[in-house]
Design an enzyme around this catalytic site. Structure first.
Site, PDB file in Angstrom:
ATOM      1  CG  ASN A   1       6.578   3.017   5.374  1.00  0.00           C
ATOM      2  OD1 ASN A   1       5.919   3.466   4.430  1.00  0.00           O
ATOM      3  ND2 ASN A   1       6.724   1.722   5.592  1.00  0.00           N
TER       4      ASN A   1
ATOM      5  CG  HIS B   1       3.370  -0.983  12.752  1.00  0.00           C
ATOM      6  ND1 HIS B   1       2.311  -0.371  13.337  1.00  0.00           N
ATOM      7  CD2 HIS B   1       3.125  -0.899  11.412  1.00  0.00           C
ATOM      8  CE1 HIS B   1       1.473   0.085  12.421  1.00  0.00           C
ATOM      9  NE2 HIS B   1       1.951  -0.235  11.238  1.00  0.00           N
ATOM     10  NE  ARG B   2      -1.736  -1.768  11.986  1.00  0.00           N
ATOM     11  CZ  ARG B   2      -1.847  -1.153  13.157  1.00  0.00           C
ATOM     12  NH1 ARG B   2      -1.710  -1.830  14.278  1.00  0.00           N
ATOM     13  NH2 ARG B   2      -2.088   0.142  13.231  1.00  0.00           N
TER      14      ARG B   2
ATOM     15  CB  SER C   1      -6.247   6.801  12.764  1.00  0.00           C
ATOM     16  OG  SER C   1      -5.806   5.572  12.273  1.00  0.00           O
TER      17      SER C   1
ATOM     18  CE  LYS D   1       4.723   2.986   9.406  1.00  0.00           C
ATOM     19  NZ  LYS D   1       3.447   3.636   9.281  1.00  0.00           N
TER      20      LYS D   1
ATOM     21  CB  SER E   1      -5.203   4.210   0.199  1.00  0.00           C
ATOM     22  OG  SER E   1      -5.074   4.871   1.436  1.00  0.00           O
ATOM     23  CB  SER E   2     -10.037   5.062   3.196  1.00  0.00           C
ATOM     24  OG  SER E   2      -9.212   4.888   4.332  1.00  0.00           O
TER      25      SER E   2
ATOM     26  CG  ASP F   1       3.834   6.162  11.314  1.00  0.00           C
ATOM     27  OD1 ASP F   1       5.036   5.965  11.034  1.00  0.00           O
ATOM     28  OD2 ASP F   1       2.896   5.526  10.797  1.00  0.00           O
TER      29      ASP F   1
ATOM     30  N   GLY G   1       2.143   6.908   6.285  1.00  0.00           N
ATOM     31  CA  GLY G   1       1.068   7.228   5.340  1.00  0.00           C
ATOM     32  C   GLY G   1       0.119   8.260   5.917  1.00  0.00           C
TER      33      GLY G   1
ATOM     34  CB  SER H   1     -10.539   1.584   4.960  1.00  0.00           C
ATOM     35  OG  SER H   1      -9.744   0.656   4.285  1.00  0.00           O
TER      36      SER H   1
END
Ligand code: DC
Length: 651
Positions: A93, A389-390, A23, A415, A170-171, A49, A95, A198
């Site tokens: 992918n 990934h998670r 992030s 990712k 989505s925040s 990412d 975001g 979030s």
């Protein structure tokens, strides 16, 4: 399909240096690009990412340089909108790249196409597009309305005023808008419609914008005023914190597997909301400690983790780790307020429910919650990861339940955390295996049994499984070359091992399977790949705490290639024939040395020549030639080696 097999683990302890936060990395890159001046970014995350963001910035005319090994990058900011006015961007992918770039490009007065992988095109972006259209932006959805791919065209933008954006899907929509608005040059107020989810992610956005010189005024979590006439300015150097979401797997490993497990790179001063995962873990009874730049977790002082019922809206990503931690709780657990999971890399609520059920949990799935009832015992399973990934990282924790687990498509961790499984291996302790392979009648059975007894470990006599298949086949009238029927028989062999006795369908067949006929039969069925495959998982299920001594032909090569100690135990054919001869005579059975020797040589040749799992001494196996050695001496030899390798020796 690629996969990674994780063995059952004894526990977890140690420390891990975290990769940079995804992030923070992608936000800082964008802010640095739009800022005046050059930004030196340290500890940037190296992952898919972030790659997508860096590629996009290049395509948009931003100069940057960096070395992945050093995790150090320099970005030369342009002090305003992107200079390249026509570009096509592929954003995978990611975001955290797609949403903020959409907003920044809408305010860059150019023509841009943004697309991603098919899943990215299923993830909503309509609320952000609506908000940008209120500003006068010209954005069309090229596929379905409300979803990528997008086409952004130059437009005359409205000056300032109020923009309304939904906050309950989505925040990232709000984050994207806030980060882009300084490009408009006029004061703009953003009003959030619906409950903002979030929130800690918005806090990261505001904190980073402030570091780049733009202060947003916030009223509660519903109104945000972005000032006009301001520009981002590089703060010089930015250090990217370790990723708090990535920390969750290791902290959970400490809480489940004894610990302490320490993560370095995040701590009490972190700006990431996911550090609050540590609090959630503490509520489960884990012992958690925190410093400036580290967090550490240990198992509860006594007993299992406590069952929980928690609202996890503030830590949506790390909450996935709690869903798997629920497998280790002392009762049913509820994860509430997690609707955003449905629009992430995959529908995470559905994916989590499906995979948790595979390991034996009972799961109730709601629109915005999961209820997980842990099973009394976890079962081995192959976990699908849905390009998420998670999912892959979360399910590695199943191995701490003393249960092997297969992770399909493990590379999806790239990712956000390309080195995840290496880091995981650093802190976990696999259930140790001593593999003793060697030819027939070398005495490895006796040696293995005594080593296992001395260590208090389990013992697998894999040869007896092949013998049982041959025996059961003969009884059922199945020819010893009929591969499909033999494999079917092997797959559900009704055999049990009980206190030294070997039972087939309840009948003690210990002596019968030792007959010369059965030995020859075993060596024949063992040549068949389908039979070997059918016995594969069954053999691996013997690996259980505190350890396993496994003997056979391919223990070290195929079944347990990660054995802590591999022994190749052999003796001359003459010595082996003589031992076998003595055994038979002692049992009052007729025997001929010449026949025995010939028989042994034939079996050796067959075992060594077969194409699947041939008998061989591996380069990493220690040779133990017992031609002129007694059992006690051979056992002592193995135990000495075990001690040297640091294996825990009982007594
Ligand atoms: O170790 P043993 O003599 O009980 O083995 C019986 C047969 O089974 C032998 O001919 C080889 C085969 N075997 C095998 O192919 N792979 C193993 N892991 C164990 C035994």
């Amino acid at each position: 399909m690629e996969f990674l097999d994780l063995p059952p683990m004894l526990g977890a302890a140690g420390s891990v240096r975290l990769p940079g936060s995804k992030s923070i990395s992608n936000r800082v890159l964008l802010l640095a690009a739009l800022a005046e001046g050059e930004t030196d970014i340290r500890d940037l995350l190296a992952s898919d990412d972030v790659e997508r963001m860096l590629e996009a910035l290049s395509a948009l005319g931003i100069e940057w340089s960096g070395a992945e090994e050093a995790n150090r990058y320099r970005v030369r900011g342009v002090g305003g909108p992107f200079p390249v006015k026509r570009a096509e961007l592929f954003l995978g992918n990611a975001g955290t790249a797609f949403r903020p770039l959409t907003a920044a490009l809408a305010l860059s007065a150019g023509e841009y196409r943004l697309s991603g992988v098919p899943r990215m095109h299923e993830r909503p972006i309509g609320d952000l597009v609506d908000a940008l259209r209120q500003l006068g932006a010209d954005i069309s959805c090229l596929g379905n309305e409300g979803y990528p791919p997008l086409l952004v065209r130059p437009a005359s933008l409205r000056a300032g005023g109020v923009v309304r954006v939904r906050g309950d899907v989505s925040s990232q929509f709000l984050t994207a808008l806030l980060m882009a608005l300084p490009l408009s040059g006029v004061e703009t107020t953003v009003e959030v419609v619906g409950e903002l989810i979030s929130r800690p992610y918005i806090a990261i956005t505001l904190e980073l914008m402030a570091r780049f010189g733009v202060r947003v005024e916030r009223e509660d979590w519903s109104r945000f005023v972005v000032p006009g006439g301001v520009r981002y300015r590089s703060p010089g150097t930015v250090f990217v914190e370790g990723d708090a979401s990535s920390a969750s797997y290791f902290l959970a490993a400490g809480a489940i597997g004894g610990g302490p497990v320490r993560v370095e790179g995040v701590g009490v001063n972190s700006i990431q909301g996911d550090v609050r995962f540590a609090e959630a873990l503490a509520q489960l009874g884990a012992r958690v400690a925190m410093g400036d730049n580290w967090i550490e977790a240990r198992a509860p002082a006594e007993g299992r983790l406590k069952a929980f019922d928690l609202d996890l809206n503030h830590i949506p990503d790390a909450a996935m780790t709690l869903a798997v931690a629920a497998l280790f709780a002392d009762g049913p657990c509820r994860l509430r307020n997690i609707a955003s999971w449905r629009v992430k890399e995959t529908d995470r609520i559905a994916a989590m429910a499906t995979e948790l059920r595979k390991v034996g949990a009972e799961v109730e799935e709601g629109a915005d919650y999961l209820r997980v009832t842990p099973p009394p015992r976890l079962c081995p399973a192959a976990i699908d990861t849905y390009d998420d990934h998670r999912m892959a990282m979360c399910f590695s924790l199943v191995s701490l339940g003393g249960c092997r687990v297969r992770i399909n498509d493990p590379k999806c961790v790239n990712k956000t955390f390309p080195g995840y499984f290496r880091a995981f291996a650093q802190v976990v302790r696999p259930v140790p295996v001593i593999a003793i392979d060697g030819p027939s009648a070398s005495g490895k059975g006796t040696v293995a049994a005594e080593v296992a007894a001395a260590l208090g470990w389990h013992h697998l006599d894999s040869g007896s499984l092949y013998r049982l298949v041959a025996h059961a086949a003969t009884r059922a009238g199945i020819a010893l070359g009929d591969e499909p029927r033999l494999a079917a028989l092997a797959a559900c062999l009704p055999a049990r091992f009980e206190g030294g006795r070997i039972l087939l369908d309840g009948e003690d067949v210990g002596d019968a399977i030792r007959s010369e006929a059965c030995s020859a039969g075993a060596s024949k069925v063992a040549v068949l790949p389908a039979v070997r495959a059918a016995l594969f998982d069954r053999q691996r299920d013997y690996r259980a705490a505190p350890g396993l001594v496994a003997e056979g032909r391919d223990m070290g090569s195929v079944i347990f290639p990660d054995s802590a100690l591999k022994i190749f135990l052999t003796a001359s054919a003459e010595a082996r024939a003589e031992r076998r001869y003595k055994q038979l005579i002692e049992k009052g059975l007729a025997a001929s040395m010449i026949d025995l020797l010939q028989d042994l040589r034939e079996r050796d040749a067959r075992d060594a020549a077969r194409t699947v799992a041939p008998l061989q001494q591996l380069p990493d196996a220690v040779l133990l030639d017992t031609t002129s050695m007694g059992v006690a001496q051979a056992v002592a030899f193995v135990l000495d080696l075990a001690r040297e390798r640091g294996l825990e020796i009982r007594g």
